[in-house]
Design a protein around this motif. Structure first.
Motif, mmCIF file in Angstrom:
data_model
loop_
_atom_site.group_PDB
_atom_site.id
_atom_site.type_symbol
_atom_site.label_atom_id
_atom_site.label_comp_id
_atom_site.label_asym_id
_atom_site.label_seq_id
_atom_site.Cartn_x
_atom_site.Cartn_y
_atom_site.Cartn_z
ATOM 1 N N SER A 96 0.814 -1.225 0.000
ATOM 2 C CA SER A 96 0.000 0.000 0.000
ATOM 3 C C SER A 96 0.844 1.270 0.000
ATOM 4 N N VAL A 97 2.172 1.123 0.038
ATOM 5 C CA VAL A 97 3.050 2.285 0.144
ATOM 6 C C VAL A 97 3.592 2.649 -1.245
ATOM 7 N N SER A 98 3.295 3.856 -1.687
ATOM 8 C CA SER A 98 3.768 4.315 -2.990
ATOM 9 C C SER A 98 5.226 4.749 -2.898
ATOM 10 N N LEU A 99 5.857 4.880 -4.056
ATOM 11 C CA LEU A 99 7.245 5.344 -4.087
ATOM 12 C C LEU A 99 7.375 6.765 -3.530
ATOM 13 N N PRO A 100 6.483 7.713 -3.923
ATOM 14 C CA PRO A 100 6.594 9.049 -3.312
ATOM 15 C C PRO A 100 6.415 9.020 -1.798
ATOM 16 N N ARG A 101 5.503 8.179 -1.323
ATOM 17 C CA ARG A 101 5.273 8.117 0.126
ATOM 18 C C ARG A 101 6.498 7.565 0.850
ATOM 19 N N SER A 102 7.117 6.548 0.303
ATOM 20 C CA SER A 102 8.290 5.977 0.965
ATOM 21 C C SER A 102 9.449 6.971 0.958
ATOM 22 N N THR A 103 9.545 7.778 -0.090
ATOM 23 C CA THR A 103 10.607 8.783 -0.146
ATOM 24 C C THR A 103 10.389 9.845 0.925
ATOM 25 N N ILE A 104 9.141 10.293 1.073
ATOM 26 C CA ILE A 104 8.830 11.290 2.104
ATOM 27 C C ILE A 104 9.071 10.713 3.495
ATOM 28 N N THR A 105 8.724 9.453 3.682
ATOM 29 C CA THR A 105 9.007 8.793 4.957
ATOM 30 C C THR A 105 10.501 8.777 5.229
ATOM 31 N N GLY A 106 11.288 8.609 4.172
ATOM 32 C CA GLY A 106 12.735 8.622 4.312
ATOM 33 C C GLY A 106 13.274 9.929 4.854
ATOM 34 N N VAL A 107 12.601 11.034 4.566
ATOM 35 C CA VAL A 107 13.013 12.337 5.097
ATOM 36 C C VAL A 107 12.938 12.321 6.623
ATOM 37 N N LYS A 108 11.846 11.793 7.149
ATOM 38 C CA LYS A 108 11.691 11.676 8.600
ATOM 39 C C LYS A 108 12.749 10.762 9.190
ATOM 40 N N HIS A 109 12.989 9.645 8.540
ATOM 41 C CA HIS A 109 13.950 8.675 9.064
ATOM 42 C C HIS A 109 15.377 9.195 9.002
ATOM 43 N N ALA A 110 15.685 9.971 7.975
ATOM 44 C CA ALA A 110 17.034 10.550 7.879
ATOM 45 C C ALA A 110 17.298 11.460 9.072
ATOM 46 N N ARG A 111 16.341 12.276 9.430
ATOM 47 C CA ARG A 111 16.496 13.177 10.571
ATOM 48 C C ARG A 111 16.636 12.378 11.869
ATOM 49 N N GLN A 112 15.806 11.368 12.056
ATOM 50 C CA GLN A 112 15.869 10.549 13.272
ATOM 51 C C GLN A 112 17.230 9.874 13.398
ATOM 52 N N THR A 113 17.749 9.405 12.290
ATOM 53 C CA THR A 113 19.046 8.725 12.291
ATOM 54 C C THR A 113 20.168 9.672 12.679
ATOM 55 N N LEU A 114 20.144 10.862 12.102
ATOM 56 C CA LEU A 114 21.163 11.857 12.425
ATOM 57 C C LEU A 114 21.081 12.262 13.894
ATOM 58 N N MET A 115 19.882 12.472 14.407
ATOM 59 C CA MET A 115 19.709 12.864 15.798
ATOM 60 C C MET A 115 20.182 11.773 16.764
ATOM 61 N N ALA A 116 20.208 10.539 16.298
ATOM 62 C CA ALA A 116 20.692 9.434 17.126
ATOM 63 C C ALA A 116 22.208 9.316 17.104
ATOM 64 N N GLY A 117 22.879 10.227 16.396
ATOM 65 C CA GLY A 117 24.340 10.241 16.384
ATOM 66 C C GLY A 117 24.973 9.545 15.207
ATOM 67 N N PHE A 118 24.167 9.067 14.263
ATOM 68 C CA PHE A 118 24.704 8.382 13.090
ATOM 69 C C PHE A 118 24.847 9.401 11.965
ATOM 70 N N THR A 119 26.073 9.849 11.762
ATOM 71 C CA THR A 119 26.342 10.902 10.793
ATOM 72 C C THR A 119 26.642 10.362 9.399
ATOM 73 N N THR A 120 26.814 9.043 9.288
ATOM 74 C CA THR A 120 27.034 8.390 7.998
ATOM 75 C C THR A 120 26.271 7.075 7.976
ATOM 76 N N VAL A 121 25.611 6.779 6.847
ATOM 77 C CA VAL A 121 24.947 5.484 6.687
ATOM 78 C C VAL A 121 25.222 4.946 5.290
ATOM 79 N N ARG A 122 25.123 3.626 5.192
ATOM 80 C CA ARG A 122 25.126 2.970 3.887
ATOM 81 C C ARG A 122 23.719 2.419 3.694
ATOM 82 N N ASN A 123 22.992 2.982 2.733
ATOM 83 C CA ASN A 123 21.602 2.574 2.488
ATOM 84 C C ASN A 123 21.612 1.449 1.453
ATOM 85 N N VAL A 124 21.385 0.229 1.918
ATOM 86 C CA VAL A 124 21.589 -0.941 1.055
ATOM 87 C C VAL A 124 20.261 -1.448 0.478
ATOM 88 N N GLY A 125 19.654 -0.610 -0.337
ATOM 89 C CA GLY A 125 18.452 -1.022 -1.047
ATOM 90 C C GLY A 125 17.289 -0.076 -0.836
#
Length: 428
Positions: A103-132
């Motif tokens: 039920s999740v569209s590509l635009p929706r998953s991309t927008i969700t990624g914006v939220k997750h990117a911020r959460q990840t950075l706030m948790a102290g992870f300044t670099t990630v490897r996004n594997v897929g």
């Protein structure tokens, strides 16, 4: 800005994601600092930052501290390099698994990624490897972060994961008449070379492929090898020809060993090891990225998130074995990096894995090194990332108290600087 730093208080969390790199000298002081290259803790430490680079780091009394610098005194905290998670899926939602993901569209998953990117950075992870990620959504996310449009970590991105027809990287939830095929499906040596070229064309900086079945894919056997040696060799050679590193999803023993023999840079999950696989990893300098926390989320929360009973049964089989093999690989001296598989479980909770890494065989220092200097080595970025050394990018975090005595404190990040930008800080 000078008034801003002098006004900070420890009871206030200040979020400043849009600030430019610091143009004046900034001195960070704390009761201790982790030198991940030497494996030592430096007491009464200081780090000097100017623009987006580290000028100096070490014992405060031994450094020439600029008299006109701003000072951020962190007190009972531990300074260390920004953390690096080598296995995330920022566009994936941990509350939507199995059929819910249809039920999740590509635009929706991309927008969700914006939220997750911020959460990840706030948790102290300044670099990630996004594997897929579908539709090169991770490329768009990386580009938006790099342009300063949104806050997030440095991203090394794979685009769609490559895999065989019907394999772990295919879409197997719908019946034949829907003709639903994963965008990374490629069969045969020349087809996998073409798929690597396509991913690079659209912005991938890492290549990810599936060597075996998986836990969360419908209809695949966890231990079954999928790509042949010839296909893996062609895929990896094509990526290496273009200067990219390659990660492979591999739970099963045969798939792990075949991928290492074919020249893969890192193996993900690595659940069903044997002694030969460890010997091959040591001989070839292969990195292991083993997500040993995620089993707890899958078994405790997975059913209500939509994870299929078939997948839950597979996790019950491999989770305990994977943790035993993690300990075995650590003892043997295999190159280990921090890989959480965040996206299967909630983003921002990445650091929960540190305590498990120590529980299952690592020293606290080894766990921190896995998420810093080792990860930088895997990405071939050790000259610019992964430790607090003069000339490296100013990716710096502070953790409350002393995490080497209690690794759960890695979940209490109190300051983040990425690329010389103060993301947030406890105020002084």
């Amino acid at each position: 800005m000078r008034r801003f730093f002098s006004a900070l208080t420890l009871s206030t969390l200040t979020v400043v994601c849009a600030l430019p790199a610091l143009a004046d000298n900034l001195i960070l002081t704390a009761d201790r600092m982790v030198d991940v290259e030497s494996g030592e803790v430096i007491n009464q430490a200081a780090v000097i930052v100017r623009d987006n680079k580290i000028v100096a780091a070490g014992k405060a009394a031994s450094l020439a501290l600029p008299s006109d610098a701003r000072i951020l005194a962190l007190g009972d905290a531990t300074l260390m390099p920004g953390l690096m998670d080598m296995h995330v899926h920022l566009t994936s939602d941990a509350t939507r698994h199995g059929y819910k993901r249809l039920s999740v569209s590509l635009p929706r998953s991309t927008i969700t990624g914006v939220k997750h990117a911020r959460q990840t950075l706030m948790a102290g992870f300044t670099t990630v490897r996004n594997v897929g990620a579908p539709g090169f959504a991770d490329v768009a996310l990386r580009d938006a972060i790099n342009a300063g449009d949104i806050p997030g970590p440095r991203m090394f991105v794979a685009g769609p994961s490559l895999g065989v027809t019907g394999g772990h990287c295919d879409n197997n939830l719908l019946p034949y008449e829907y003709n639903d095929t994963g965008e990374g499906v490629a069969d045969g040596p020349w087809e996998v070379r073409k798929a690597v070229r396509r991913n690079i064309k659209y912005g991938a900086t890492v290549i990810k492929f599936c060597a075996t079945g998986g836990v969360l894919s419908k209809g695949t056997k966890v231990g079954a090898q999928q790509y042949t040696y010839e296909e893996m060799k062609a895929l990896i050679d094509e990526a290496h020809l273009r200067g990219l590193t390659v990660a492979t999803h591999a739970h099963g023993t045969s798939g792990i060993k075949t991928a290492i023999k074919a020249g893969v840079d890192s193996v993900e999950h690595v659940s069903l090891l044997d002694d030969e696989a460890i010997e091959l990893a040591l001989e070839n300098g292969t990195y292991f990225s083993m997500d040993i926390y995620v089993t707890e989320y899958i078994l405790n929360e997975g059913a209500k998130a939509g994870i299929l009973e078939e997948s839950l049964a597979k996790e019950r089989t491999v989770g305990k074995t994977q943790r035993a093999n993690f300990e075995k690989a650590v003892k043997a001296g295999v190159n280990m990096v921090f890989g959480s598989d965040a996206g299967v479980y909630p983003h921002g909770d990445n650091a929960k894995q540190f305590a498990r890494m120590v529980k299952f065989g690592m020293t606290p220092m080894q766990a921190i090194q896995a998420a810093t200097i080792n990860a930088a080595g895997l990405l071939k970025q050790q000259d610019s990332l992964g430790s607090l050394r003069a000339g490296k990018y100013a990716d710096i975090i502070a953790v409350a108290g002393n995490p080497l005595k209690d690794m759960s404190k890695m979940e209490q990040v109190s300051m983040v600087i990425k690329d010389g930008q103060l993301i947030y800080a406890p105020a002084m």
